[in-house]
Design a protein around this motif. Structure first.
Motif, PDB file in Angstrom:
ATOM      1  N   MET A 264       0.488  -0.988   0.376  1.00 33.01           N
ATOM      2  CA  MET A 264       0.125  -0.428   0.244  1.00 33.01           C
ATOM      3  C   MET A 264       0.711   1.523   0.271  1.00 33.01           C
ATOM      4  O   MET A 264       0.572   2.081  -0.423  1.00 33.01           O
ATOM      5  CB  MET A 264      -1.127  -0.247   1.482  1.00 33.01           C
ATOM      6  N   LEU A 265       1.955   1.072   0.894  1.00 35.17           N
ATOM      7  CA  LEU A 265       3.127   3.005   0.458  1.00 35.17           C
ATOM      8  C   LEU A 265       3.429   2.383  -0.209  1.00 35.17           C
ATOM      9  O   LEU A 265       3.349   3.416  -1.449  1.00 35.17           O
ATOM     10  CB  LEU A 265       3.635   2.001   1.449  1.00 35.17           C
ATOM     11  N   VAL A 266       3.837   1.389  -1.540  1.00 36.53           N
ATOM     12  CA  VAL A 266       4.080   1.433  -3.347  1.00 36.53           C
ATOM     13  C   VAL A 266       3.053   2.238  -4.154  1.00 36.53           C
ATOM     14  O   VAL A 266       3.582   3.198  -4.313  1.00 36.53           O
ATOM     15  CB  VAL A 266       5.135   0.424  -3.281  1.00 36.53           C
ATOM     16  N   ASP A 267       2.158   1.186  -3.496  1.00 33.69           N
ATOM     17  CA  ASP A 267       0.716   1.728  -4.719  1.00 33.69           C
ATOM     18  C   ASP A 267       0.700   3.139  -4.720  1.00 33.69           C
ATOM     19  O   ASP A 267       0.437   3.791  -5.380  1.00 33.69           O
ATOM     20  CB  ASP A 267      -0.029   0.963  -4.745  1.00 33.69           C
ATOM     21  N   ASN A 268       0.833   3.618  -3.491  1.00 32.97           N
ATOM     22  CA  ASN A 268       0.331   5.443  -2.828  1.00 32.97           C
ATOM     23  C   ASN A 268       1.527   6.354  -3.004  1.00 32.97           C
ATOM     24  O   ASN A 268       1.245   7.311  -2.470  1.00 32.97           O
ATOM     25  CB  ASN A 268      -0.637   5.457  -1.567  1.00 32.97           C
ATOM     26  N   ASP A 269       2.474   5.860  -3.074  1.00 33.44           N
ATOM     27  CA  ASP A 269       3.337   6.457  -3.071  1.00 33.44           C
ATOM     28  C   ASP A 269       3.959   7.385  -2.023  1.00 33.44           C
ATOM     29  O   ASP A 269       4.400   8.464  -1.952  1.00 33.44           O
ATOM     30  CB  ASP A 269       3.122   7.459  -4.764  1.00 33.44           C
ATOM     31  N   ARG A 270       3.919   6.831  -0.856  1.00 34.80           N
ATOM     32  CA  ARG A 270       4.209   6.524   0.403  1.00 34.80           C
ATOM     33  C   ARG A 270       5.708   7.127   1.039  1.00 34.80           C
ATOM     34  O   ARG A 270       6.194   5.569   0.713  1.00 34.80           O
ATOM     35  CB  ARG A 270       2.883   6.512   1.192  1.00 34.80           C
ATOM     36  N   PHE A 271       5.941   7.916   1.995  1.00 32.54           N
ATOM     37  CA  PHE A 271       7.067   7.642   2.236  1.00 32.54           C
ATOM     38  C   PHE A 271       6.649   6.369   4.012  1.00 32.54           C
ATOM     39  O   PHE A 271       5.790   6.255   4.645  1.00 32.54           O
ATOM     40  CB  PHE A 271       7.307   8.997   2.941  1.00 32.54           C
ATOM     41  N   LEU A 272       7.804   6.311   4.202  1.00 32.70           N
ATOM     42  CA  LEU A 272       8.884   4.896   5.220  1.00 32.70           C
ATOM     43  C   LEU A 272       9.754   5.782   5.740  1.00 32.70           C
ATOM     44  O   LEU A 272      10.599   6.247   5.051  1.00 32.70           O
ATOM     45  CB  LEU A 272       8.807   4.141   5.218  1.00 32.70           C
ATOM     46  N   VAL A 273      10.023   6.256   7.331  1.00 34.60           N
ATOM     47  CA  VAL A 273      10.818   6.533   7.647  1.00 34.60           C
ATOM     48  C   VAL A 273      11.628   6.107   8.986  1.00 34.60           C
ATOM     49  O   VAL A 273      10.563   4.994   9.273  1.00 34.60           O
ATOM     50  CB  VAL A 273      10.388   8.019   9.103  1.00 34.60           C
ATOM     51  N   THR A 274      12.809   5.217   8.936  1.00 40.39           N
ATOM     52  CA  THR A 274      13.244   4.136   9.571  1.00 40.39           C
ATOM     53  C   THR A 274      12.867   3.904  10.667  1.00 40.39           C
ATOM     54  O   THR A 274      12.297   2.910  11.269  1.00 40.39           O
ATOM     55  CB  THR A 274      14.772   3.579   9.042  1.00 40.39           C
ATOM     56  N   THR A 275      14.174   4.821  11.909  1.00 42.19           N
ATOM     57  CA  THR A 275      14.144   4.608  13.223  1.00 42.19           C
ATOM     58  C   THR A 275      14.460   3.238  13.598  1.00 42.19           C
ATOM     59  O   THR A 275      14.063   2.839  14.974  1.00 42.19           O
ATOM     60  CB  THR A 275      13.317   5.429  13.739  1.00 42.19           C
ATOM     61  N   ARG A 276      15.585   2.989  12.478  1.00 39.90           N
ATOM     62  CA  ARG A 276      16.065   1.055  12.477  1.00 39.90           C
ATOM     63  C   ARG A 276      16.719   1.052  14.471  1.00 39.90           C
ATOM     64  O   ARG A 276      17.062  -0.147  15.057  1.00 39.90           O
ATOM     65  CB  ARG A 276      16.031   0.725  11.941  1.00 39.90           C
TER      66      ARG A 276
END
Length: 409
Positions: A264-276
């Motif tokens: 869903m993130l890919v399909d909707n062109d959204r971002f992920l911020v890592t904090t790993r």
């Protein structure tokens, strides 16, 4: 005009080191890359270093953590002036570590309604103190008892440290709209929202969704109509899916994402911020056993979910959640991402050009003519060994040198 001279420079887009590293700077901008050194230019010789664009951290809390803080009591001991003064040191350490732009994601502290991150950013921009460029979110928007409700972390009894709607505690659509509008009025450049529980949540499962879809849509509506993006603290897979469906622009953490949420993130062109990095380095030894157990379950999943997100093509931006890891140790996040399977070139893009895209900034993130002269140097090739980003030896922001270990008296 000044000319930086080094052994090489990073072409972020190509994922390659260009040798030698020649960058010409005039005022606060880069005016040329490569070529000859002008006869009348001041030369800053950085020896065998490699030049990089200034790094960016998309999740910090400069008003929390730092020297002299007692984490267990700071919520009821530290007044706003104390927090701001401590943030001065946090900001300076972050800049000297090579991070020239940050997003300050949510004041979930008692401030009397003042947006301390906005004030901190103004002081930095005015040259009163040293620090990175700040993209402030003001107060995080969270429901009563949500993960970003500061009274929840220490399990305060009723009536202790009650926060106002203006300080982000908002329930129901009317309160939410008022809280968001208040942040925008007083200088927030994005909105941070609590969408699910977290590792340190005493109230429920880490993945549980905290706001209803209707409430999330109200937050997005208010922010988007004013041209601001929305970042959501979100761990659970279902909460991520609901956040994306409601229009949230950026997921913070996402430790428990499944394949469907990632797609869903890919399909909707959204971002992920890592904090790993915090999954490796966050000290939970003094936390209640229920939180230690939660961390033991969640932290291993952080590794598999970030690798899956990268392989699926999610837009990944670097964030640390400092002070979950110490201010000034921001580059530890880059090292962890490489250790967990992301190529060094992709991690460096996540800390530069992808981060710049996330904050809608087309004036930084690369070493290119016309962009801001936000330039750092590291003692080696970060494509071969990402750990050199932990040892920054030169920092320039806006054409001004803030650190130069090669300088001679």
């Amino acid at each position: 005009m000044a000319t930086l001279k080094a052994a090489g420079l990073l072409d972020v887009d190509a994922g390659a080191i260009i040798r030698p590293g020649i960058v010409r700077v005039e005022g606060d901008r880069i005016v040329g890359v490569g070529g000859e050194i002008p006869q009348d230019s001041e030369v800053i010789d950085l020896g065998e270093s490699i030049l990089l664009p200034g790094l960016m951290d998309m999740e910090v809390n400069l008003l929390m953590g730092g020297r002299g803080e007692n984490p267990g009591l700071s919520q009821v001991q530290d007044d706003p002036p104390t927090r701001v003064l401590r943030a001065v040191g946090n900001a300076r350490r972050t800049l000297r570590a090579g991070f020239t732009t940050v997003r300050n994601l949510g004041l979930f502290v008692k401030t009397g309604g003042y947006l301390l991150d906005v004030a901190l950013g103004k002081a930095i921009d005015a040259g009163l103190i040293d620090g990175p460029r700040i993209v402030p979110a003001g107060h995080a928007i969270t429901p009563t008892g949500g993960h970003l409700d500061p009274t929840m972390f220490a399990a305060f009894m009723p009536g202790v440290l009650e926060l106002t709607i203006e300080e982000g505690i908002a329930n129901g659509i009317d309160e939410i709209r008022k809280a968001v509008r208040y942040q925008i009025k007083h200088g927030a450049q994005l909105i941070k929202v609590c969408c699910s529980g977290g590792v340190m949540s005493l109230t429920g499962e880490a993945g549980a969704q905290h706001y209803s879809d209707e409430e999330l849509r109200a937050i997005v509506d208010e922010a988007h109509r004013r041209g601001l993006r929305v970042a959501a603290h979100t761990h659970g897979a279902e909460a991520v899916k609901h956040a994306v469906a409601c229009g949230i622009d950026c997921i913070e953490h996402g430790f428990l994402m499944d394949d469907e949420a990632i797609q869903m993130l890919v399909d909707n062109d959204r971002f992920l911020v890592t904090t790993r990095r915090l999954a490796q380095a966050m000290d939970v030894s003094k936390a209640p056993k229920v939180l230690q157990d939660k961390a033991a379950e969640m932290f291993p999943k952080a590794q598999t979910s970030i690798k899956a997100a990268y392989e699926a093509g999610v837009k990944i931006a670097v964030g640390t959640d400092a002070p979950a890891i110490p201010h000034g140790r921001n580059a530890d996040e880059l090292v962890t991402l490489v250790e967990w399977g992301m190529p060094s070139a992709a991690v460096l893009r996540a800390a530069t050009v992808v981060a710049a895209e996330l904050i809608n900034a087309d004036d930084r993130g690369r070493l290119a003519e016309g962009l801001l002269a936000d330039i750092i140097a590291v003692p080696g090739d970060p494509l071969d060994d990402i750990r050199v980003t932990q040892d920054v030896n030169f920092v320039m922001k806006g054409g001004r040198v803030f650190r130069n270990e090669y300088a001679t008296n």
